[in-house]
Design a protein around this motif. Structure first.
Motif, PDB file in Angstrom:
ATOM      1  N   HIS A   1      15.488  -3.082  17.028  1.00  0.00           N
ATOM      2  CA  HIS A   1      16.559  -2.089  17.079  1.00  0.00           C
ATOM      3  C   HIS A   1      16.961  -1.947  18.543  1.00  0.00           C
ATOM      4  O   HIS A   1      16.105  -1.741  19.408  1.00  0.00           O
ATOM      5  CB  HIS A   1      16.082  -0.743  16.518  1.00  0.00           C
ATOM      6  CG  HIS A   1      15.890  -0.780  15.045  1.00  0.00           C
ATOM      7  ND1 HIS A   1      16.862  -0.371  14.162  1.00  0.00           N
ATOM      8  CD2 HIS A   1      14.854  -1.212  14.294  1.00  0.00           C
ATOM      9  CE1 HIS A   1      16.426  -0.550  12.928  1.00  0.00           C
ATOM     10  NE2 HIS A   1      15.209  -1.056  12.977  1.00  0.00           N
TER      11      HIS A   1
ATOM     12  N   CYS B   1      18.453  -0.507  22.031  1.00  0.00           N
ATOM     13  CA  CYS B   1      18.522   0.766  22.743  1.00  0.00           C
ATOM     14  C   CYS B   1      19.635   0.638  23.782  1.00  0.00           C
ATOM     15  O   CYS B   1      20.224  -0.430  23.950  1.00  0.00           O
ATOM     16  CB  CYS B   1      17.182   1.101  23.388  1.00  0.00           C
ATOM     17  SG  CYS B   1      16.683  -0.062  24.664  1.00  0.00           S
TER      18      CYS B   1
ATOM     19  N   ASP C   1      20.004  -2.336  26.032  1.00  0.00           N
ATOM     20  CA  ASP C   1      20.466  -3.605  25.453  1.00  0.00           C
ATOM     21  C   ASP C   1      21.987  -3.733  25.461  1.00  0.00           C
ATOM     22  O   ASP C   1      22.520  -4.792  25.132  1.00  0.00           O
ATOM     23  CB  ASP C   1      19.969  -3.740  24.011  1.00  0.00           C
ATOM     24  CG  ASP C   1      18.464  -3.886  23.915  1.00  0.00           C
ATOM     25  OD1 ASP C   1      17.909  -4.737  24.625  1.00  0.00           O
ATOM     26  OD2 ASP C   1      17.854  -3.140  23.114  1.00  0.00           O
TER      27      ASP C   1
ATOM     28  N   ARG D   1      26.855   1.662  24.828  1.00  0.00           N
ATOM     29  CA  ARG D   1      25.769   2.514  25.332  1.00  0.00           C
ATOM     30  C   ARG D   1      25.912   3.941  24.778  1.00  0.00           C
ATOM     31  O   ARG D   1      24.950   4.533  24.304  1.00  0.00           O
ATOM     32  CB  ARG D   1      25.759   2.516  26.862  1.00  0.00           C
ATOM     33  CG  ARG D   1      24.568   3.242  27.461  1.00  0.00           C
ATOM     34  CD  ARG D   1      24.514   3.129  28.979  1.00  0.00           C
ATOM     35  NE  ARG D   1      24.098   1.794  29.361  1.00  0.00           N
ATOM     36  CZ  ARG D   1      24.835   0.928  30.053  1.00  0.00           C
ATOM     37  NH1 ARG D   1      26.043   1.261  30.470  1.00  0.00           N
ATOM     38  NH2 ARG D   1      24.370  -0.262  30.355  1.00  0.00           N
TER      39      ARG D   1
ATOM     40  N   LEU E   1      25.101   4.046  21.030  1.00  0.00           N
ATOM     41  CA  LEU E   1      23.654   3.965  20.802  1.00  0.00           C
ATOM     42  C   LEU E   1      22.955   5.266  21.164  1.00  0.00           C
ATOM     43  O   LEU E   1      22.086   5.733  20.425  1.00  0.00           O
ATOM     44  CB  LEU E   1      23.054   2.801  21.595  1.00  0.00           C
ATOM     45  CG  LEU E   1      23.407   1.398  21.090  1.00  0.00           C
ATOM     46  CD1 LEU E   1      23.001   0.355  22.108  1.00  0.00           C
ATOM     47  CD2 LEU E   1      22.761   1.142  19.740  1.00  0.00           C
ATOM     48  N   GLU E   2      23.345   5.844  22.286  1.00  0.00           N
ATOM     49  CA  GLU E   2      22.726   7.106  22.710  1.00  0.00           C
ATOM     50  C   GLU E   2      23.009   8.229  21.708  1.00  0.00           C
ATOM     51  O   GLU E   2      22.161   9.090  21.472  1.00  0.00           O
ATOM     52  CB  GLU E   2      23.216   7.497  24.101  1.00  0.00           C
ATOM     53  CG  GLU E   2      22.641   6.612  25.194  1.00  0.00           C
ATOM     54  CD  GLU E   2      23.305   6.813  26.553  1.00  0.00           C
ATOM     55  OE1 GLU E   2      24.365   7.482  26.630  1.00  0.00           O
ATOM     56  OE2 GLU E   2      22.774   6.265  27.538  1.00  0.00           O
TER      57      GLU E   2
ATOM     58  N   GLU F   1      23.502   7.756  18.564  1.00  0.00           N
ATOM     59  CA  GLU F   1      23.038   7.273  17.258  1.00  0.00           C
ATOM     60  C   GLU F   1      24.162   7.203  16.221  1.00  0.00           C
ATOM     61  O   GLU F   1      23.954   7.414  15.036  1.00  0.00           O
ATOM     62  CB  GLU F   1      21.856   8.097  16.753  1.00  0.00           C
ATOM     63  CG  GLU F   1      20.651   8.002  17.657  1.00  0.00           C
ATOM     64  CD  GLU F   1      19.442   8.764  17.141  1.00  0.00           C
ATOM     65  OE1 GLU F   1      19.444   9.202  15.970  1.00  0.00           O
ATOM     66  OE2 GLU F   1      18.493   8.915  17.920  1.00  0.00           O
TER      67      GLU F   1
ATOM     68  N   HIS G   1      24.243   1.583  14.910  1.00  0.00           N
ATOM     69  CA  HIS G   1      22.907   1.005  14.889  1.00  0.00           C
ATOM     70  C   HIS G   1      23.066  -0.491  15.116  1.00  0.00           C
ATOM     71  O   HIS G   1      23.885  -1.136  14.448  1.00  0.00           O
ATOM     72  CB  HIS G   1      22.219   1.298  13.560  1.00  0.00           C
ATOM     73  CG  HIS G   1      22.224   2.761  13.242  1.00  0.00           C
ATOM     74  ND1 HIS G   1      21.324   3.638  13.794  1.00  0.00           N
ATOM     75  CD2 HIS G   1      23.042   3.504  12.467  1.00  0.00           C
ATOM     76  CE1 HIS G   1      21.576   4.857  13.357  1.00  0.00           C
ATOM     77  NE2 HIS G   1      22.627   4.802  12.558  1.00  0.00           N
TER      78      HIS G   1
END
Length: 160
Positions: A9, A11, A14, A50, A53-54, A56, A59
């Motif tokens: 997964h 983060c 990435d 970014r 992802l932060e 959520e 995914h």
């Protein structure tokens, strides 16, 4: 020598490498269609990813070649809700495997990891859209082999 693929997964750290692969995917689609359909900016895409992802909201599953220590593909997922789908379901906006690892089952591993993730979220289904163009027949065949079926319709969009 067979590569060792691991699915992780993603983060926020990435984001740069996934954004780079997004650019590769979009460029490949535009070359195949001969249509400048996307505006891609690596810096903007990295920042946007970014943030997603932060928060959520998005995914991302990343395929890594553990032997080489490199990222070789990714799959993105969004949660959606619809009455026709009987509740929550997942959408795959992007799936990409770098050309040198295609036909090495990386895509299958990403789809399986997406299914596993969807089960943890109690999704009823996964949906994906692929262009109805001859250039994407191989992509359609891949999804059909992975258990997806054509549900009809066409993807449409409009700017807001």
């Amino acid at each position: 020598m067979k590569s060792s693929i691991r699915i992780d997964h993603a983060c926020a750290a990435d984001a740069p490498v996934v954004a780079e692969m997004v650019g590769e995917l979009l460029n490949e689609i535009m070359r195949a269609t001969g249509n400048q359909a996307f505006h891609f900016n690596l810096e903007e895409t990295t920042a946007r990813l970014r943030t997603f992802l932060e928060q959520e909201k998005y995914h991302v599953l990343v395929a890594r070649d553990a032997t080489a220590g490199t990222e070789v593909g990714f799959l993105t997922l969004c949660e959606s809700f619809a009455l026709y789908a009987e509740g929550a379901y997942g959408t795959i906006p992007e799936l990409y495997v770098r050309p040198e690892l295609r036909s090495q089952h990386v895509g299958q591993q990403l789809i399986q990891a997406a299914r596993t993730f969807g089960h943890t979220r109690q999704w009823k289904r996964l949906e994906v859209t692929t262009p109805q163009l001859p250039q994407f027949d191989r992509t359609l065949g891949f999804y059909e082999r992975e258990g997806f079926s054509v549900a009809g319709g066409r993807k449409l969009k409009t700017a807001l």
